[in-house]
Write an enzyme that holds these catalytic residues in place. Sequence first.
Site, short mmCIF file in Angstrom:
data_model
loop_
_atom_site.label_atom_id
_atom_site.label_comp_id
_atom_site.label_asym_id
_atom_site.label_seq_id
_atom_site.Cartn_x
_atom_site.Cartn_y
_atom_site.Cartn_z
N LYS A 205 5.04 3.90 18.66
CA LYS A 205 5.10 5.31 18.23
C LYS A 205 5.40 6.22 19.41
O LYS A 205 6.18 7.18 19.30
CB LYS A 205 3.77 5.70 17.57
CG LYS A 205 3.49 4.92 16.29
CD LYS A 205 2.04 5.09 15.83
CE LYS A 205 1.73 4.22 14.61
NZ LYS A 205 0.30 4.14 14.31
N GLY B 153 -2.95 4.93 5.98
CA GLY B 153 -3.49 5.02 4.62
C GLY B 153 -2.40 5.35 3.62
O GLY B 153 -1.33 5.86 3.96
N THR C 230 0.83 -1.21 0.00
CA THR C 230 0.00 0.00 0.00
C THR C 230 0.86 1.26 0.00
O THR C 230 0.68 2.16 -0.83
CB THR C 230 -0.90 -0.02 1.26
OG1 THR C 230 -1.61 -1.24 1.27
CG2 THR C 230 -1.87 1.14 1.26
N VAL D 105 5.42 7.48 12.60
CA VAL D 105 4.53 7.95 13.67
C VAL D 105 3.41 8.80 13.08
O VAL D 105 3.67 9.83 12.44
CB VAL D 105 5.30 8.77 14.73
CG1 VAL D 105 4.35 9.23 15.84
CG2 VAL D 105 6.44 7.96 15.32
N GLU E 107 -4.93 -3.97 10.16
CA GLU E 107 -4.04 -4.84 9.42
C GLU E 107 -4.72 -6.21 9.30
O GLU E 107 -5.63 -6.53 10.08
CB GLU E 107 -2.73 -5.04 10.20
CG GLU E 107 -2.08 -3.75 10.68
CD GLU E 107 -1.49 -2.92 9.55
OE1 GLU E 107 -0.94 -3.51 8.61
OE2 GLU E 107 -1.60 -1.69 9.61
N GLY F 233 1.26 8.46 10.60
CA GLY F 233 1.05 8.52 9.15
C GLY F 233 1.45 9.83 8.51
O GLY F 233 2.63 10.16 8.41
N GLY G 216 -10.61 -2.24 5.57
CA GLY G 216 -9.17 -2.17 5.28
C GLY G 216 -8.41 -1.26 6.22
O GLY G 216 -7.27 -0.90 5.97
N ILE H 112 0.89 12.92 9.51
CA ILE H 112 1.10 14.10 10.38
C ILE H 112 2.61 14.32 10.54
O ILE H 112 3.32 13.40 10.95
CB ILE H 112 0.47 13.90 11.78
CG1 ILE H 112 -1.01 13.54 11.66
CG2 ILE H 112 0.69 15.12 12.65
CD1 ILE H 112 -1.68 13.22 13.00
N GLU I 17 9.75 9.81 9.32
CA GLU I 17 8.52 10.59 9.52
C GLU I 17 7.27 9.70 9.42
O GLU I 17 6.29 9.90 10.16
CB GLU I 17 8.45 11.71 8.47
CG GLU I 17 7.28 12.65 8.64
CD GLU I 17 7.35 13.46 9.93
OE1 GLU I 17 8.19 14.36 10.02
OE2 GLU I 17 6.56 13.18 10.86
N1 HSE Z 1 -2.24 0.31 11.73
C1 HSE Z 1 -1.92 1.64 12.15
C2 HSE Z 1 -3.17 2.37 12.63
C3 HSE Z 1 -1.29 2.47 11.07
O1 HSE Z 1 -4.26 1.79 12.62
O2 HSE Z 1 -3.04 3.51 13.06
C4 HSE Z 1 0.15 2.13 10.90
O3 HSE Z 1 0.82 2.26 12.11
#
Ligand code: HSE
Length: 438
Positions: A209, A307, A15, A136, A194, A138, A191, A140, A133
């Site tokens: 994180k 995402g 992805t 942590v 995971e 996504g 989706g 941001i 980056e």
């Molecule tokens: N699976 C994580 C979440 C995203 O749901 O925030 C990747 O760390």
Amino acid sequence: MSCESIGIGLVGFGTVGSGVWKTLQENSSLITARTDGAVKLDVRRIAVRDLTKTRDADAPANLFTTDWQAVVEDPSVDLVVELIGGTTTAFDIVAAALRAKKPVVTGNKALLAERGPELFALSAETDTPIHFEAAVAGGIPIIKAVQDSLIGNRIESITGIINGTSNYILERMTEAGLSYQDALQEAQDLGYAEADPTLDVNGWDAAHKAILLATLSYGFPVDPKQVYVRGIEMVRGIDISFAKNLGYVVKLLCVVRAHEDGSIEIRTQPSFIPRTHILASVNGVFNAVALRGDRVGDALFYGRGAGQNPTASSVVADLVEAGRVLRQRSGHHGFLPYRKEGALKSIDDTKTAYYVRFPVTDRPGVIAEIATALAAAGIGISGTHSPVNPSQPDADFVDMVFLLHTCPFGQLKEALKTIESLDCVTDRPVVFRIESLT
Ligand code: HSE
């Protein structure tokens, strides 16, 4: 200024990898213009496990290989992007790239939280940066904010909702009254979670994180074994409705806080937070990080924590930063721990109020027995309730809820040991922190 392009080697084309490819296809000329021609990013090799798999982006077949070493060693590859996840092969890839003096970009929080000390040491030894980056929250830009924009601050606290899957599940339980299992299934169907959502729901994705944010903020490697982590698997509808009635919402909260004695508190657990607090309105798969610095005061970072496009946005930003350094031939800007060690605050010494749910046999004297044990431990009770299931008013087993005054967690743990041994208590108590978030 105009330069030769910079060769990128992608390891992993799922992805996020496909998102990086598409972002570079669509926004490359914008990036080149914004860097005054200095950074032209060109994907030269892509390693994947299975060449036959259908992909979300149509990169030319001749770029693909199943051999990650060929990507790292390819002389036309200047920067290596690790996007396969996990802590074993991913470690080998990052270590090999650093040894080859190729800057690394990764979104792998588990790798850096679990094996960061080894990799950052190698980064220092080889004078080659690791950029993370995307690891942590996504899209941001919180890593850059802590590392660069807020460098003149002492970080007093970071409070975050940094697992989108858990946040989505809790929201659906709250707003639509779904059970935990149904909300999880929905998150998987959409989706968000995971395929194996274990780390999402057991709290460790968020905790990894939080560990990275703590390491960035306080400079020393944090041992994950010393970090208190609980996930959302034990949250039930009854907890959600209790929180609602009391003016709270349930969130999976990460807390990182510096104490006056120099110790650092780091914990992740389902928590009650006031409905009026700004973090209470962070819903769905969104993430938010509320940070307090001694100069900036309160700052809030909000956005999509997962995402394809948001995460690719962070990876590409790291590639541009690494590319700029390569072109300017100046020192690297990757993070390196700057203290060998620091003191973590023992979880037993951390203080909040609590909501505790005890599964019990419904017989006379239960409340008194639990209250006596709490009183003996010096813990005050601010409320108690035994919810009745209207469809089974005479059921033998019920959940007994106690709201407890602020006390050290260690004191509560001791009391819970005694209470768990009472014959009326049928299962392990479920504890939520009640956070005032002042
Ligand atoms: N699976 C994580 C979440 C995203 O749901 O925030 C990747 O760390």
